[in-house]
Design a protein around this motif. Structure first.
Motif, PDB file in Angstrom:
ATOM      1  N   THR A  36     -19.741  -8.144 -11.048  1.00 47.10           N
ATOM      2  CA  THR A  36     -20.021  -8.812 -12.328  1.00 47.10           C
ATOM      3  C   THR A  36     -20.164  -7.760 -13.407  1.00 47.10           C
ATOM      4  N   GLU A  37     -19.233  -7.772 -14.322  1.00 44.82           N
ATOM      5  CA  GLU A  37     -19.216  -6.769 -15.388  1.00 44.82           C
ATOM      6  C   GLU A  37     -19.117  -7.486 -16.718  1.00 44.82           C
ATOM      7  N   GLY A  38     -20.152  -7.361 -17.536  1.00 43.52           N
ATOM      8  CA  GLY A  38     -20.079  -7.905 -18.902  1.00 43.52           C
ATOM      9  C   GLY A  38     -20.293  -9.398 -19.003  1.00 43.52           C
ATOM     10  N   MET A  39     -21.185  -9.972 -18.186  1.00 48.84           N
ATOM     11  CA  MET A  39     -21.412 -11.423 -18.313  1.00 48.84           C
ATOM     12  C   MET A  39     -22.891 -11.806 -18.395  1.00 48.84           C
ATOM     13  N   VAL A  71     -13.668 -21.291 -12.869  1.00 54.85           N
ATOM     14  CA  VAL A  71     -15.053 -21.609 -12.480  1.00 54.85           C
ATOM     15  C   VAL A  71     -15.940 -21.584 -13.714  1.00 54.85           C
ATOM     16  N   ASP A  72     -17.144 -22.071 -13.523  1.00 60.18           N
ATOM     17  CA  ASP A  72     -18.249 -21.767 -14.428  1.00 60.18           C
ATOM     18  C   ASP A  72     -19.287 -21.132 -13.510  1.00 60.18           C
ATOM     19  N   ALA A  73     -19.716 -19.919 -13.811  1.00 58.64           N
ATOM     20  CA  ALA A  73     -20.622 -19.196 -12.908  1.00 58.64           C
ATOM     21  C   ALA A  73     -21.943 -19.925 -12.693  1.00 58.64           C
ATOM     22  N   THR A  74     -22.295 -20.824 -13.620  1.00 52.81           N
ATOM     23  CA  THR A  74     -23.543 -21.571 -13.417  1.00 52.81           C
ATOM     24  C   THR A  74     -23.330 -22.787 -12.504  1.00 52.81           C
ATOM     25  N   TYR A  93      -9.690 -10.004 -18.583  1.00 56.73           N
ATOM     26  CA  TYR A  93      -8.255  -9.661 -18.640  1.00 56.73           C
ATOM     27  C   TYR A  93      -8.019  -8.232 -18.145  1.00 56.73           C
ATOM     28  N   THR A  94      -8.889  -7.745 -17.261  1.00 54.86           N
ATOM     29  CA  THR A  94      -8.776  -6.329 -16.874  1.00 54.86           C
ATOM     30  C   THR A  94      -7.679  -6.119 -15.830  1.00 54.86           C
ATOM     31  N   PRO A  95      -7.241  -4.847 -15.677  1.00 56.09           N
ATOM     32  CA  PRO A  95      -6.205  -4.565 -14.657  1.00 56.09           C
ATOM     33  C   PRO A  95      -6.778  -4.359 -13.246  1.00 56.09           C
ATOM     34  N   LEU A 124     -12.313 -14.766 -10.837  1.00 58.37           N
ATOM     35  CA  LEU A 124     -12.947 -16.026 -11.241  1.00 58.37           C
ATOM     36  C   LEU A 124     -13.358 -15.923 -12.703  1.00 58.37           C
ATOM     37  N   ASP A 125     -13.029 -16.925 -13.483  1.00 56.73           N
ATOM     38  CA  ASP A 125     -13.447 -16.916 -14.888  1.00 56.73           C
ATOM     39  C   ASP A 125     -13.325 -18.338 -15.414  1.00 56.73           C
ATOM     40  N   LEU A 126     -13.684 -18.503 -16.678  1.00 56.91           N
ATOM     41  CA  LEU A 126     -13.586 -19.819 -17.305  1.00 56.91           C
ATOM     42  C   LEU A 126     -12.118 -20.265 -17.346  1.00 56.91           C
ATOM     43  N   PRO A 127     -11.867 -21.571 -17.377  1.00 52.08           N
ATOM     44  CA  PRO A 127     -10.472 -22.059 -17.369  1.00 52.08           C
ATOM     45  C   PRO A 127      -9.606 -21.407 -18.447  1.00 52.08           C
ATOM     46  N   LEU A 136     -13.523 -14.546 -25.928  1.00 56.37           N
ATOM     47  CA  LEU A 136     -12.932 -13.517 -26.801  1.00 56.37           C
ATOM     48  C   LEU A 136     -13.470 -12.122 -26.486  1.00 56.37           C
ATOM     49  N   THR A 137     -14.687 -12.054 -25.963  1.00 62.34           N
ATOM     50  CA  THR A 137     -15.262 -10.734 -25.644  1.00 62.34           C
ATOM     51  C   THR A 137     -14.389 -10.027 -24.599  1.00 62.34           C
ATOM     52  N   ALA A 138     -13.727 -10.827 -23.741  1.00 63.44           N
ATOM     53  CA  ALA A 138     -12.893 -10.217 -22.701  1.00 63.44           C
ATOM     54  C   ALA A 138     -11.623  -9.627 -23.310  1.00 63.44           C
ATOM     55  N   LYS A 139     -11.172 -10.200 -24.428  1.00 63.57           N
ATOM     56  CA  LYS A 139      -9.979  -9.639 -25.100  1.00 63.57           C
ATOM     57  C   LYS A 139     -10.358  -8.309 -25.731  1.00 63.57           C
ATOM     58  N   THR A 140     -11.534  -8.264 -26.346  1.00 63.93           N
ATOM     59  CA  THR A 140     -11.990  -6.995 -26.927  1.00 63.93           C
ATOM     60  C   THR A 140     -12.061  -5.927 -25.828  1.00 63.93           C
ATOM     61  N   ALA A 141     -12.579  -6.324 -24.658  1.00 61.99           N
ATOM     62  CA  ALA A 141     -12.726  -5.346 -23.575  1.00 61.99           C
ATOM     63  C   ALA A 141     -11.382  -4.742 -23.179  1.00 61.99           C
ATOM     64  N   VAL A 142     -10.327  -5.542 -23.096  1.00 67.49           N
ATOM     65  CA  VAL A 142      -9.040  -4.982 -22.656  1.00 67.49           C
ATOM     66  C   VAL A 142      -8.413  -4.131 -23.775  1.00 67.49           C
ATOM     67  N   LEU A 145     -16.277 -11.699 -10.823  1.00 65.44           N
ATOM     68  CA  LEU A 145     -16.858 -12.830 -11.554  1.00 65.44           C
ATOM     69  C   LEU A 145     -17.646 -12.282 -12.722  1.00 65.44           C
ATOM     70  N   PRO A 146     -17.108 -12.221 -13.903  1.00 69.43           N
ATOM     71  CA  PRO A 146     -15.874 -12.781 -14.402  1.00 69.43           C
ATOM     72  C   PRO A 146     -14.770 -11.719 -14.403  1.00 69.43           C
ATOM     73  N   CYS A 147     -13.515 -12.182 -14.223  1.00 61.73           N
ATOM     74  CA  CYS A 147     -12.422 -11.200 -14.152  1.00 61.73           C
ATOM     75  C   CYS A 147     -11.914 -10.805 -15.533  1.00 61.73           C
TER      76      CYS A 147
HETATM   77  C1  LIG Z   1     -17.241  -9.261 -21.865  1.00 62.29           C
HETATM   78  S1  LIG Z   1     -16.150 -10.247 -20.952  1.00 62.29           S
HETATM   79  C2  LIG Z   1     -16.060  -9.323 -19.461  1.00 62.29           C
HETATM   80  C3  LIG Z   1     -14.794  -9.570 -18.710  1.00 62.29           C
HETATM   81  C4  LIG Z   1     -14.451  -8.493 -17.670  1.00 62.29           C
HETATM   82  N1  LIG Z   1     -15.350  -8.503 -16.541  1.00 62.29           N
HETATM   83  C5  LIG Z   1     -14.399  -7.121 -18.319  1.00 62.29           C
HETATM   84  O1  LIG Z   1     -15.124  -6.240 -17.860  1.00 62.29           O
HETATM   85  O2  LIG Z   1     -13.653  -6.971 -19.263  1.00 62.29           O
HETATM   86  C6  LIG Z   1     -17.135 -11.663 -20.558  1.00 62.29           C
HETATM   87  C7  LIG Z   1     -16.433 -12.658 -19.651  1.00 62.29           C
HETATM   88  O3  LIG Z   1     -17.381 -13.607 -19.162  1.00 62.29           O
HETATM   89  C8  LIG Z   1     -16.696 -14.828 -18.991  1.00 62.29           C
HETATM   90  N2  LIG Z   1     -17.714 -15.901 -18.898  1.00 62.29           N
HETATM   91  C9  LIG Z   1     -18.626 -16.244 -19.826  1.00 62.29           C
HETATM   92  N3  LIG Z   1     -19.379 -17.271 -19.413  1.00 62.29           N
HETATM   93  C10 LIG Z   1     -18.930 -17.585 -18.172  1.00 62.29           C
HETATM   94  C11 LIG Z   1     -19.302 -18.568 -17.221  1.00 62.29           C
HETATM   95  N4  LIG Z   1     -20.271 -19.440 -17.455  1.00 62.29           N
HETATM   96  N5  LIG Z   1     -18.631 -18.596 -16.051  1.00 62.29           N
HETATM   97  C12 LIG Z   1     -17.617 -17.713 -15.799  1.00 62.29           C
HETATM   98  N6  LIG Z   1     -17.224 -16.773 -16.669  1.00 62.29           N
HETATM   99  C13 LIG Z   1     -17.869 -16.709 -17.834  1.00 62.29           C
HETATM  100  C14 LIG Z   1     -15.839 -14.902 -20.247  1.00 62.29           C
HETATM  101  O4  LIG Z   1     -14.815 -15.849 -20.146  1.00 62.29           O
HETATM  102  C15 LIG Z   1     -15.328 -13.474 -20.316  1.00 62.29           C
HETATM  103  O5  LIG Z   1     -14.142 -13.312 -19.578  1.00 62.29           O
END
Ligand SMILES: C[S@@+](CC[C@H](N)C(=O)[O-])C[C@H]1O[C@@H](n2cnc3c(N)ncnc32)[C@H](O)[C@@H]1O
Length: 417
Positions: free
Chosen positions: A159-162, A136-139, A91-93, A108-111, A18-24, A87-89
């Motif tokens: 990597t922005e915001g993860m 993916v899962d980044a871990t 919902y950004t443009p 790359l992002d969660l399913p 949901l944090t990615a929705k707030t970001a967009v 990583l993670p992408c």
């Molecule tokens: C704050 S958003 C940032 C998204 C984007 N980079 C942006 O700047 O708006 C955090 C993102 O991290 C992703 N995320 C969290 N845990 C993750 C993991 N283990 N592997 C991959 N993505 C993950 C979430 O799905 C979400 O899209």
């Protein structure tokens, strides 16, 4: 399982998406090109988090988001690697922006994010052939390696915001995975995440003065609540109360993985922001000045490193039997963002379960998403969850997360959680 059910299981396992929705939404506030279009396609007209915030807090957050987004795009172009792995992408443009400039984009992002976002971007892109998305899962190294298997050129990993959402063991796993990708493909890793707290404080202080720092606390509380992560810190994230020690800790962490870094000042790479039209000339000057003290990190392999081998982890597998209201499970490999929804679905597809007994003899790793699912299951069965045959590395993670030892190699979840 229906699509709705699947979405609900994924969302409960990974509320952080949901944090990615707030970001967009914030990007649309800042009038970043295409953000509004993406929101319309997502049918995400309202954002709960932003609705509860006052206009200064939203403005402050939008400035942070726009500054990061545009500076990162600049740096990707400046470094010149033709393939950007975001990583993670979210919902950004970014995919649209970079492919217009002839870059290849791999999101790359969660399913849960990729399934919703990939069709949207593909429908908006003028050059969809340059874009690819993977779940993916980044871990989880295997998921990353598989996503990039057909790429035969150096990568610009962004990597922005993860990174602030991860626990110590997760952040360590992610850094180790990115190092392995750089070993395999070459290139660099660019991220503003280590200085995210600093960026927030410097931005709010420069625009609104000291008095608005309370708004920062409310932003931080809202982010913690939305992501369901207790505290947004680990040894990769600079502590604004103690910059020099935390900088040393982050440097040591990267060094332990054979990586080195350079810090580039925001002020020297940030283009003009569209959000400036909402600020006074004095606020703009203050803000640009403040951005001299905040950096993006360019991380690369340290040529003097010793080569490390990635420890092979078994692929995930699960077996279940139901026996007189006791669900017996055996887990193998990693319980993480990708595999945890399968465990939740297995539990929810049976009725009337009183207890879940999980054999962990072949479980190698558990992430926060895996732990969240076990908590969820524990809440919904009267006698709770018992884990047995737990290895020492999983036991170390459990002991920090509200589980208690209930015998030799046996762990139970506290009912108070
Ligand atoms: C704050 S958003 C940032 C998204 C984007 N980079 C942006 O700047 O708006 C955090 C993102 O991290 C992703 N995320 C969290 N845990 C993750 C993991 N283990 N592997 C991959 N993505 C993950 C979430 O799905 C979400 O899209």
């Amino acid at each position: 399982m229906s699509n709705d059910n699947n979405y609900s299981v994924q969302a409960r396992t990974n509320p952080i998406f949901l944090t990615a929705k707030t970001a967009v939404h914030l990007m649309a506030q800042a009038e970043i090109p295409d953000a509004e279009k993406i929101l319309r396609c997502l049918k995400s007209e309202e954002n709960q988090l932003l609705q509860g915030s006052d206009s200064d807090t939203i403005l402050g957050n939008a400035i942070v988001v726009e500054a990061k987004y545009r500076t990162m795009c600049r740096l990707i172009e400046k470094f010149g690697y033709r393939t950007c792995v975001d990583l993670p992408c979210g919902y950004t443009p970014k995919a649209l922006h970079l492919t217009e400039k002839n870059f290849r984009f791999i999101g790359l992002d969660l399913p849960i994010v990729v399934r919703e976002f990939a069709p949207i971007i593909n429908s908006l892109a003028a050059r969809p052939n340059l874009i690819k998305f993977c779940e993916v899962d980044a871990t989880n190294y295997e998921s990353l390696e598989t996503a990039l298997r057909d790429i035969d050129e150096p990568l610009c990993i962004t990597t922005e915001g993860m990174m602030m959402y991860f626990s110590e063991s997760e952040v360590d796993a992610v850094i180790s995975n990115i190092r392995a990708l750089l070993e395999m493909h070459g290139g660099c890793w660019i991220t503003p995440d280590p200085e995210v707290k600093l960026q927030f404080i410097l931005t709010f202080r420069s625009i609104f003065g000291e008095s608005s720092l309370a708004k920062l606390t409310s932003t931080n509380n809202a982010a913690t609540q939305q992501s369901n992560v207790e505290n947004l810190s680990n040894s990769f994230i600079l502590d604004t109360e103690n910059i020099s020690d935390s900088l040393k800790a982050a440097e040591n962490l990267l060094k332990s993985h054979g990586l080195k870094f350079e810090r580039l000042k925001f002020a020297e790479h940030m283009p003009e922001l569209s959000i400036y039209r909402k600020l006074t000339p004095a606020q703009i000057l203050n803000f640009k000045d403040a951005m001299r003290n905040c950096h993006c990190w360019i991380i690369t392999l340290d040529e003097t490193r010793t080569l490390q081998e990635n420890v092979a982890i078994k692929p995930f597998a699960m077996s279940c039997t139901l026996d007189d209201k006791i669900l017996r499970m055996k887990l193998r490999g990693r319980l993480d963002s990708i595999s945890a929804p399968k465990v939740l679905t297995a539990f929810e597809s049976e009725n009337n379960i009183a207890e879940v007994k999980i054999d962990c003899s072949e479980l190698d790793y558990i992430s926060s998403a895996g732990i969240r699912v076990l908590f969820d299951i524990n809440k919904n069965c009267s006698d709770g969850v018992i884990l047995f045959n737990v290895n020492s590395s999983v036991a170390k993670i459990l002991s920090q997360k509200g589980f208690f030892e209930a015998g030799v190699n046996k762990w139970k979840l506290s009912k108070n959680f």
